[in-house]
Design an enzyme around this catalytic site. Structure first.
Site, mmCIF file in Angstrom:
data_model
loop_
_atom_site.group_PDB
_atom_site.id
_atom_site.type_symbol
_atom_site.label_atom_id
_atom_site.label_comp_id
_atom_site.label_asym_id
_atom_site.label_seq_id
_atom_site.Cartn_x
_atom_site.Cartn_y
_atom_site.Cartn_z
ATOM 1 N N LYS A 1 0.839 -1.210 0.000
ATOM 2 C CA LYS A 1 0.000 0.000 0.000
ATOM 3 C C LYS A 1 0.868 1.252 0.000
ATOM 4 O O LYS A 1 0.649 2.169 -0.783
ATOM 5 C CB LYS A 1 -0.905 0.017 1.243
ATOM 6 C CG LYS A 1 -1.604 1.352 1.449
ATOM 7 C CD LYS A 1 -2.426 1.377 2.717
ATOM 8 C CE LYS A 1 -1.707 1.894 3.935
ATOM 9 N NZ LYS A 1 -1.507 3.356 3.991
ATOM 10 N N ASN A 2 1.852 1.280 0.898
ATOM 11 C CA ASN A 2 2.630 2.521 1.039
ATOM 12 C C ASN A 2 3.570 2.767 -0.138
ATOM 13 O O ASN A 2 4.040 3.884 -0.328
ATOM 14 C CB ASN A 2 3.416 2.511 2.355
ATOM 15 C CG ASN A 2 2.506 2.741 3.542
ATOM 16 O OD1 ASN A 2 1.321 3.012 3.383
ATOM 17 N ND2 ASN A 2 3.047 2.632 4.741
ATOM 18 N N CYS B 1 -5.229 8.262 8.906
ATOM 19 C CA CYS B 1 -5.440 7.641 10.218
ATOM 20 C C CYS B 1 -5.271 8.662 11.342
ATOM 21 O O CYS B 1 -4.433 9.554 11.246
ATOM 22 C CB CYS B 1 -4.386 6.563 10.440
ATOM 23 S SG CYS B 1 -4.780 4.983 9.746
ATOM 24 N N ARG C 1 -0.347 14.968 12.442
ATOM 25 C CA ARG C 1 0.479 14.571 11.304
ATOM 26 C C ARG C 1 0.718 15.796 10.443
ATOM 27 O O ARG C 1 0.025 16.041 9.472
ATOM 28 C CB ARG C 1 -0.193 13.436 10.543
ATOM 29 C CG ARG C 1 -0.301 12.202 11.415
ATOM 30 C CD ARG C 1 -0.858 11.042 10.678
ATOM 31 N NE ARG C 1 0.114 10.441 9.780
ATOM 32 C CZ ARG C 1 -0.119 9.319 9.104
ATOM 33 N NH1 ARG C 1 -1.260 8.709 9.227
ATOM 34 N NH2 ARG C 1 0.795 8.823 8.302
ATOM 35 N N ASP D 1 4.382 0.892 11.949
ATOM 36 C CA ASP D 1 3.192 0.233 11.393
ATOM 37 C C ASP D 1 3.060 -1.229 11.835
ATOM 38 O O ASP D 1 2.084 -1.885 11.477
ATOM 39 C CB ASP D 1 3.220 0.296 9.855
ATOM 40 C CG ASP D 1 2.870 1.682 9.334
ATOM 41 O OD1 ASP D 1 2.487 2.550 10.136
ATOM 42 O OD2 ASP D 1 2.990 1.906 8.109
ATOM 43 N N ARG E 1 -8.697 -0.175 4.131
ATOM 44 C CA ARG E 1 -7.810 0.813 3.516
ATOM 45 C C ARG E 1 -6.474 0.172 3.146
ATOM 46 O O ARG E 1 -5.847 0.587 2.170
ATOM 47 C CB ARG E 1 -7.524 1.972 4.492
ATOM 48 C CG ARG E 1 -8.691 2.904 4.729
ATOM 49 C CD ARG E 1 -8.223 4.097 5.534
ATOM 50 N NE ARG E 1 -6.884 4.445 5.125
ATOM 51 C CZ ARG E 1 -5.877 4.725 5.939
ATOM 52 N NH1 ARG E 1 -6.070 4.752 7.229
ATOM 53 N NH2 ARG E 1 -4.686 5.009 5.476
HETATM 54 C C1 UD1 Z 1 4.195 6.974 6.095
HETATM 55 C C2 UD1 Z 1 3.296 5.783 5.953
HETATM 56 C C3 UD1 Z 1 2.763 5.352 7.309
HETATM 57 C C4 UD1 Z 1 3.918 5.134 8.295
HETATM 58 C C5 UD1 Z 1 4.832 6.354 8.349
HETATM 59 C C6 UD1 Z 1 6.066 6.145 9.197
HETATM 60 C C7 UD1 Z 1 2.296 6.057 3.748
HETATM 61 C C8 UD1 Z 1 1.076 6.293 2.945
HETATM 62 N N1 UD1 Z 1 2.178 6.110 5.086
HETATM 63 O O1 UD1 Z 1 3.400 8.044 6.585
HETATM 64 O O2 UD1 Z 1 2.041 4.130 7.132
HETATM 65 O O3 UD1 Z 1 3.389 4.901 9.585
HETATM 66 O O4 UD1 Z 1 5.272 6.682 7.005
HETATM 67 O O5 UD1 Z 1 6.780 5.056 8.757
HETATM 68 O O6 UD1 Z 1 3.356 5.783 3.220
HETATM 69 N N2 UD1 Z 1 6.434 14.703 10.281
HETATM 70 C C9 UD1 Z 1 6.631 16.045 10.524
HETATM 71 N N3 UD1 Z 1 6.455 16.930 9.501
HETATM 72 C C10 UD1 Z 1 6.111 16.533 8.248
HETATM 73 C C11 UD1 Z 1 5.921 15.150 8.007
HETATM 74 C C12 UD1 Z 1 6.090 14.259 9.058
HETATM 75 O O7 UD1 Z 1 6.950 16.439 11.640
HETATM 76 O O8 UD1 Z 1 5.971 17.368 7.355
HETATM 77 C C13 UD1 Z 1 6.633 13.745 11.387
HETATM 78 C C14 UD1 Z 1 5.386 12.922 11.697
HETATM 79 O O9 UD1 Z 1 4.524 13.597 12.561
HETATM 80 C C15 UD1 Z 1 5.989 11.685 12.314
HETATM 81 C C16 UD1 Z 1 7.279 11.497 11.530
HETATM 82 O O10 UD1 Z 1 7.573 12.775 10.965
HETATM 83 O O11 UD1 Z 1 6.316 11.927 13.657
HETATM 84 C C17 UD1 Z 1 7.240 10.475 10.444
HETATM 85 O O12 UD1 Z 1 6.116 10.729 9.604
HETATM 86 P P1 UD1 Z 1 6.164 10.419 8.066
HETATM 87 O O13 UD1 Z 1 7.312 9.530 7.744
HETATM 88 O O14 UD1 Z 1 6.026 11.666 7.292
HETATM 89 O O15 UD1 Z 1 4.802 9.583 7.870
HETATM 90 P P2 UD1 Z 1 3.977 9.531 6.534
HETATM 91 O O16 UD1 Z 1 4.919 9.659 5.397
HETATM 92 O O17 UD1 Z 1 2.816 10.428 6.613
#
Ligand code: UD1
Length: 420
Positions: free
Chosen positions: A22-23, A115, A120, A306, A398
């Site tokens: 999925k990711n 989620c 986020r 995850d 999902r």
């Molecule tokens: C992706 C995955 C999700 C997984 C996560 C971490 C998808 C669709 N989802 O989510 O399943 O749990 O990686 O492995 O691929 N953060 C910030 N600022 C930002 C972006 C992120 O502070 O602009 C923080 C987040 O709050 C979190 C950390 O960085 O604490 C990691 O998040 P991130 O890797 O961005 O998660 P996603 O890419 O949204």
């Protein structure tokens, strides 16, 4: 809303085929916006998040045809204005921003959802796009990005909890068509980022260093159509491994990439789960006598956030104290209260969940709060006495392809109850 009814106590036996990730597939679908030519994506899992992404692509003008496990996508004439409600509903939709901006010089999207696992933010995505020259404004729930032409730059993507996965995907995609060289520092090393980069390379992008914290992208004038097979879902594989272990069953995972599962398999081994590798497949042998383990979630190649909920469900059965520490997302312990309804002994102290395992679980009605929490409740239900009803499994749909069909084939007594 649909729910699952599970009669627990049946050890899982047999083989399960692991679906596409999925990711990985979500940003790969977004990447097709980077070219007007046709792209063919294979091993596409049948998930509601994928349906959402296809709807978003169609709303932007893409022509998409679907066959079993395959999508053919042509983003001929596209527009840069995303449907407010579609994008709002799915976190993964944020990664259309980079490709739209790179292709059209303009993108307007609603702030994304997903989620409920803590705040986020998308500040790192925006910081990265700004570093490439985008002007960003927020108005009426919409995010508007403009640039005459993206320019390569040094982009540092490290945040409080380490690198950002979708942020890296977004900047990587934007940089492929930017003028000059972009260096992404503190890039995410997740296999899903590598899979996206491999797809971009097959479209003609010039990328070096993927899978390491420093990625270098040399912008090209345009990208062309390409074919790609999505990597297997390491989280689905880990989930079935936990389910097999928790039910004291014996399950062979087919098609999983074991090289993507290092940290998960290491923790299962430490917990006393039997693991046998044979000819690319992995057989999980569960038995009584599980041991408690401590685990901290980390960016890849550390233990994935995850998989934290599913491992917690398993550790509820291991006599002794296990400590699970969540370092990626705050408030990602909503499954703990639901596991306690089944009889688990769990307390939350700051970023850690303390699990006193070994008490028998007994079925009860429980509520899924997010995708991986749902999977944890299903695992607990599979080994609880009597009946467990897991409500709100739309979260599970999902990210897990036909989970109840796969579990039934392994002998589980699980059925879907359609919601009213
Ligand atoms: C992706 C995955 C999700 C997984 C996560 C971490 C998808 C669709 N989802 O989510 O399943 O749990 O990686 O492995 O691929 N953060 C910030 N600022 C930002 C972006 C992120 O502070 O602009 C923080 C987040 O709050 C979190 C950390 O960085 O604490 C990691 O998040 P991130 O890797 O961005 O998660 P996603 O890419 O949204």
């Amino acid at each position: 809303m649909d729910s699952f009814l599970i009669e627990g106590g049946v050890p899982l036996h047999g083989e399960v085929q692991i679906s596409g990730s999925k990711n990985a597939v979500l940003p790969i679908l977004a990447a097709t916006l980077l070219t007007a030519e046709t792209c063919v994506i294979r091993r596409v899992p049948d998930l509601s998040d994928v349906d959402f992404m296809v709807k978003i692509l169609r709303s932007l003008g893409a022509e998409v045809t679907a066959a079993e496990g395959m999508l053919t996508i042509r983003c001929g004439a596209i527009r840069g204005f995303g449907d407010y409600d579609l994008i709002r509903k799915m976190r993964g939709s944020i990664c259309i921003l980079g490709p739209l901006l790179a292709r059209l010089g303009q993108a307007t999207v609603s702030l994304p959802g997903g989620c409920v696992i803590g705040t986020r933010p998308i500040d790192l995505h925006l910081k990265g796009l700004e570093a490439l020259g985008a002007k960003i404004t927020v108005d009426g729930g919409y995010l508007r990005c403009d640039t005459p032409k993206l320019q390569g730059n040094l982009v540092f993507l490290g945040g409080r909890a380490g690198p950002t996965v979708l942020g890296t995907a977004n900047i990587l995609m934007a940089a492929t068509l930017a003028e000059g060289v972009t260096v992404i520092e503190s890039a995410a090393c997740e296999p899903e980022v590598v899979d996206l980069a491999n797809f971009l390379i097959s479209m003609g992008a010039k990328i070096q260093g993927v899978g390491s914290p420093t990625i270098t992208v040399t912008g090209v004038r345009e990208l062309h159509g390409a074919e790609h097979e999505v990597i297997p879902d390491r989280i689905e594989a880990g989930t079935f491994a936990c389910a097999a272990a928790a039910t004291c069953g014996e399950v062979t995972l087919r098609g999983a990439r074991l090289d993507h599962l290092g940290a998960v398999l290491e923790k299962l081994r430490e917990a006393g789960v039997g693991l046998d590798r044979t000819q690319g497949a992995l057989t999980i042998r569960g038995h009584r006598g599980l041991r408690p383990v401590d685990v901290t979630t980390m960016p890849y190649s550390g233990f994935p956030t995850d998989m934290q909920a599913q491992l917690m469900a398993l550790l509820c059965l291991a006599p002794g104290t296990s400590i699970l520490t969540e370092r990626i997302f705050e408030s990602r312990f909503m499954h703990a209260a639901e596991l306690m309804r089944l009889g688990a002994d769990i307390s939350i102290e700051g970023p850690s969940a303390i699990v006193k395992g070994g008490r028998p679980l007994t079925g009860a009605p429980v509520m899924a709060s997010d995708l991986r929490a749902s999977a944890a409740l299903v695992i607990a239900g599979l080994c609880a006495r009597n009946t467990t009803q897991v409500h709100r499994i739309y979260h599970l749909d999902r990210g897990y392809e036909r989970m109840e069909a796969k579990l039934s084939k392994l002998g589980a007594r699980i059925s879907r109850v359609p919601g009213e």
